[in-house]
Design an enzyme around this catalytic site. Structure first.
Site, PDB file in Angstrom:
ATOM      1  N   CYS A   2      50.892  49.090  46.600  1.00 16.64           N
ATOM      2  CA  CYS A   2      51.103  50.200  47.525  1.00 16.64           C
ATOM      3  C   CYS A   2      50.747  51.527  46.854  1.00 16.64           C
ATOM      4  CB  CYS A   2      52.522  50.256  48.060  1.00 16.64           C
ATOM      5  SG  CYS A   2      53.005  48.851  49.065  1.00 16.64           S
ATOM      6  N   ARG A  27      45.318  49.981  45.267  1.00 16.09           N
ATOM      7  CA  ARG A  27      46.693  49.532  45.097  1.00 16.09           C
ATOM      8  C   ARG A  27      47.207  48.742  46.296  1.00 16.09           C
ATOM      9  NH1 ARG A  27      49.217  52.473  40.834  1.00 16.09           N
ATOM     10  NH2 ARG A  27      51.218  51.721  41.613  1.00 16.09           N
ATOM     11  N   TRP A  72      50.361  47.272  50.496  1.00 19.94           N
ATOM     12  CA  TRP A  72      50.210  45.860  50.153  1.00 19.94           C
ATOM     13  C   TRP A  72      51.458  45.180  50.678  1.00 19.94           C
ATOM     14  CZ3 TRP A  72      52.707  42.052  47.318  1.00 19.94           C
ATOM     15  CH2 TRP A  72      51.961  40.910  47.024  1.00 19.94           C
ATOM     16  N   ASN A  98      57.072  52.289  47.840  1.00 13.26           N
ATOM     17  CA  ASN A  98      56.440  51.242  47.027  1.00 13.26           C
ATOM     18  C   ASN A  98      57.556  50.502  46.313  1.00 13.26           C
ATOM     19  OD1 ASN A  98      54.848  49.634  45.379  1.00 13.26           O
ATOM     20  ND2 ASN A  98      54.417  51.273  43.923  1.00 13.26           N
ATOM     21  N   GLY A  99      57.677  49.208  46.566  1.00 15.36           N
ATOM     22  CA  GLY A  99      58.736  48.440  45.922  1.00 15.36           C
ATOM     23  C   GLY A  99      59.351  47.455  46.886  1.00 15.36           C
ATOM     24  N   GLU A 484      39.461  33.032  32.128  1.00 14.35           N
ATOM     25  CA  GLU A 484      39.156  34.342  32.700  1.00 14.35           C
ATOM     26  C   GLU A 484      37.967  34.263  33.655  1.00 14.35           C
ATOM     27  OE1 GLU A 484      39.291  38.513  33.422  1.00 14.35           O
ATOM     28  OE2 GLU A 484      40.739  36.964  32.893  1.00 14.35           O
ATOM     29  N   LYS A 488      38.106  35.235  37.670  1.00 14.59           N
ATOM     30  CA  LYS A 488      37.244  36.224  38.315  1.00 14.59           C
ATOM     31  C   LYS A 488      36.604  35.647  39.577  1.00 14.59           C
ATOM     32  CE  LYS A 488      38.475  39.102  36.886  1.00 14.59           C
ATOM     33  NZ  LYS A 488      39.428  38.926  35.820  1.00 14.59           N
ATOM     34  N   GLU A 491      39.248  35.268  42.336  1.00 14.47           N
ATOM     35  CA  GLU A 491      39.742  36.541  42.851  1.00 14.47           C
ATOM     36  C   GLU A 491      38.814  37.162  43.885  1.00 14.47           C
ATOM     37  OE1 GLU A 491      42.325  38.899  39.565  1.00 14.47           O
ATOM     38  OE2 GLU A 491      40.233  38.543  39.021  1.00 14.47           O
ATOM     39  N   HIS A 507      40.906  14.273  30.490  1.00 13.66           N
ATOM     40  CA  HIS A 507      42.283  13.930  30.835  1.00 13.66           C
ATOM     41  C   HIS A 507      42.612  14.349  32.270  1.00 13.66           C
ATOM     42  CE1 HIS A 507      43.129  12.770  26.707  1.00 13.66           C
ATOM     43  NE2 HIS A 507      42.467  13.851  26.324  1.00 13.66           N
ATOM     44  N   LYS A 606      45.769  46.122  42.712  1.00 16.56           N
ATOM     45  CA  LYS A 606      45.470  46.365  41.304  1.00 16.56           C
ATOM     46  C   LYS A 606      46.710  46.381  40.421  1.00 16.56           C
ATOM     47  CE  LYS A 606      42.639  47.326  37.973  1.00 16.56           C
ATOM     48  NZ  LYS A 606      41.729  46.283  37.521  1.00 16.56           N
TER      49      LYS A 606
END
Length: 611
Positions: A2, A27, A72, A98-99, A484, A488, A491, A507, A606
């Site tokens: 947010c 955000r 968000w 925000n929260g 990583e 990417k 995402e 395995h 973010k």
């Protein structure tokens, strides 16, 4: 998560707020809204991104005070009703938040019994009505009502509050969600971070946890939630405006990928003495002796920062011979870990506001451990919670999928590992000097990697843009790179991808391999080179399509793989920084070809400031 922005002063608020929301959209971008106060509230809010909001507003008011929010979603789906700002029942207050208010259901039930009704599914609307009830029943000032509401509301919050009866005042309050106040001439700018502020002023005040700020055109006062007066500490921003512009690139992510030679150089700047062959990290000077005597180092992080921490484990254990454990911060904080008084905690966060990481740091501090941080954002919560640390100085990272943050974090971890190796006498001086010389050449090698893999990754993206699954494999230092690279791709392209240690393929994951499965193998020339060749042969025996990241001039793997991406040969400890770059580019170009929103991937934000 947010984005929050506010303005009070002598200018029209709307242009400042709408441009500020555009700066903060990374955000959260589920919905957006603005409240202006000019005698009465003017509320504009809309599902979708900030542009949708802007297009829906035909004639915004000329108020000189207002607040804005980009969301968000946590409580309630993204829609117009759940978008912020929210008005209280009597129309006395407008709030953005925000929260998460953890006990909102209990508070909502109590307010229901007192006649309050609710137009949204959000916890935020509960909070604004709680403030209004306290304000009306107690005949209190807005700041006192906020202070008492904070005592009743459990959870995290960063709020801006407008009060109809105080038309030139914004109340800002913070608990675990960041807020910063920009100071102008007779005006103030408030935001979740400095992105909307730097084009207006370089003077800022960061609110601390439990701070409440009363902001008017020519006055700023700050108190704690226990009513203790705080003296604002004004800091000067060094960030330049062009650092938060796209600079001719189609997306912020691509810009940030290509900024990595500079961001890595900036992480090392002033910290290496090439002639005498030593490293100096000023942020660790006062605690260096305690670190070198540690029983073990516990690295905490989430997402990309956790992957960087895994590289850090390899680095510190190999170079400095110190035991290292790497923990998901979100698990560490809840699993009652066994901690020793001579443990050292190292927390990694790009934003410095990651909620789980901050909570894990607070747990460590309660155990009286030495807590270090690696962070990119000066003035954020992590540096203020930790005993010491290292800034990466990578510059703003606006693309939601982290790129230059990873390579800068790994660079910082290389510096820390070499410094500890020097102090613990686990490496000869000549070896340390050789590593330093390799570090000095690193930005040039990163530039070379970008130039020689950019077009090749575009071609591969065209071939594999319709794949439904990817497998990423690596060994040693390159295993975290496989993780990583897979992250990417997930995402930003929404293709399912998994990273594994190459030896673990047999395995379980090998069952997935067929002619439709692209397998990305990081196969640089290191001590596991021959083993990784065997793994490639196992993939090819199952008709898998192999995309291999190899060292320049490789001939063996060239004859085995379907495609190769060459990177310069460097020391093993620096290979992850080079090897991740073609994986970043591959994910980027696949996402673009699939028509995905690269900078704002769905369901992500973010700065993860909520649990």
């Amino acid at each position: 998560m947010c984005g929050i922005v506010g303005y009070v002063g002598y200018r029209e608020a709307y242009p400042i707020l709408i441009n500020g929301l555009k700066r903060l959209e990374y955000r959260g971008y589920d919905s957006a809204g603005i409240a202006l106060l000019n005698g009465n509230f003017e509320i504009y809010k809309k599902k979708g991104n900030v542009r949708d909001l802007e297009e829906s507003i035909q004639r915004p008011g000329s108020a000189t005070i207002g607040i804005g929010h980009t969301r968000w979603a946590t409580h309630g789906p993204p829609n117009d009703q759940n978008a912020h700002p929210h008005l209280s029942n009597a129309g006395l207050f407008a709030i953005i938040h925000n929260g998460i208010i953890e006990n909102y259901a209990e508070l909502k039930k109590r307010l229901f019994t007192r006649g309050y009704t609710f137009q949204s599914d959000t916890d935020t609307e509960v909070l604004v009505n709680l403030i209004e009830e306290i304000y009306q029943v107690g005949s209190l000032s807005p700041e006192e009502a906020v202070r008492l509401a904070m005592m009743k509301a459990q959870g995290t919050l960063g709020i801006l509050l407008l009060t109809k009866e105080y038309p030139q005042q914004i109340i800002a309050a913070r608990r675990s969600s960041p807020l910063v106040i920009g100071i102008g001439e007779g005006e103030y700018f408030i935001a979740s971070d400095v992105m909307p502020i730097i084009e207006h002023t370089r003077n800022v005040v960061y609110l601390n946890d439990e701070d409440i700020a009363i902001i008017q055109p020519n006055e700023l006062s700050i108190k704690t939630s226990k009513n203790a007066i705080q003296i604002p500490f004004i800091q000067q921003l060094s960030l330049e405006l062009d650092a938060i512009e796209k600079g001719g690139y189609e997306h912020f992510m691509l810009k940030e990928i290509f900024e990595q030679p500079k961001s890595i150089q900036d992480t090392m700047r002033g910290r290496i003495n090439a002639q005498e062959g030593y490293i100096k990290l000023g942020g660790l000077t006062d605690v260096l002796e305690r670190i070198t005597q540690a029983r073990r180092i516990i690295i905490l992080g989430c997402g990309t920062s956790w992957h960087a921490g895994l590289v850090g484990e390899y680095l510190i254990e190999e170079l400095a011979r110190l035991p290292v454990e790497v923990e998901y911060a979100s698990e560490f904080r809840y699993r009652n870990p066994v901690l020793f008084e001579d443990d050292v905690i190292l927390a990694i966060s790009q934003s410095g506001e990651t909620a789980d990481t901050l909570a894990a740091v607070q747990l460590a501090r309660q155990s009286n451990l030495l807590v270090l941080g690696i962070c990119n954002v000066v003035g954020s919560s992590l540096p203020r919670l930790t005993n010491a640390g290292v800034y990466t100085h990578a510059g703003p990272e606006i693309g939601v999928a982290s790129t230059k943050a990873f390579t800068s974090q790994v660079t910082a971890l290389v510096l820390i590992a070499l410094l500890l190796a020097e102090k613990r006498n686990t490496l000869p001086c000549e070896k340390i000097k050789a590593h330093i010389q390799s570090l000095i050449r690193l930005p040039e090698l990163v530039e070379q990697t970008l130039q020689q893999t950019n077009s090749n990754t575009q071609e591969l993206a065209e071939l594999y843009k319709n794949a439904t699954n990817f497998l990423y494999l690596g060994r040693g230092y390159n295993f975290p790179v496989a993780l990583e690279g897979a992250l990417k791709l997930k995402e930003i392209s929404y293709i399912h991808a998994e990273g594994y240690p190459a030896a673990e393929m047999k395995h379980g994951p090998i069952a997935l391999i067929d002619e439709n499965m692209p397998v990305v193998v990081i196969a640089t020339r290191d001590k596991s080179y021959e083993k990784i060749i065997s793994n490639i042969q196992e993939v090819k025996a199952r008709k898998g399509k192999v995309i291999a990241v190899v060292s320049n001039g490789d001939s063996k793997i060239r004859n085995l793989a379907d495609h190769i991406l060459e990177i310069p040969l460097t020391e093993d400890i620096l290979t992850p920084i080079l090897a991740v770059i073609p994986l970043q580019l591959l994910a980027y170009y696949i996402a673009v070809l699939r028509g995905c929103n690269v900078d704002q991937p769905r369901n992500l934000a973010k700065s993860v400031t909520v649990e």
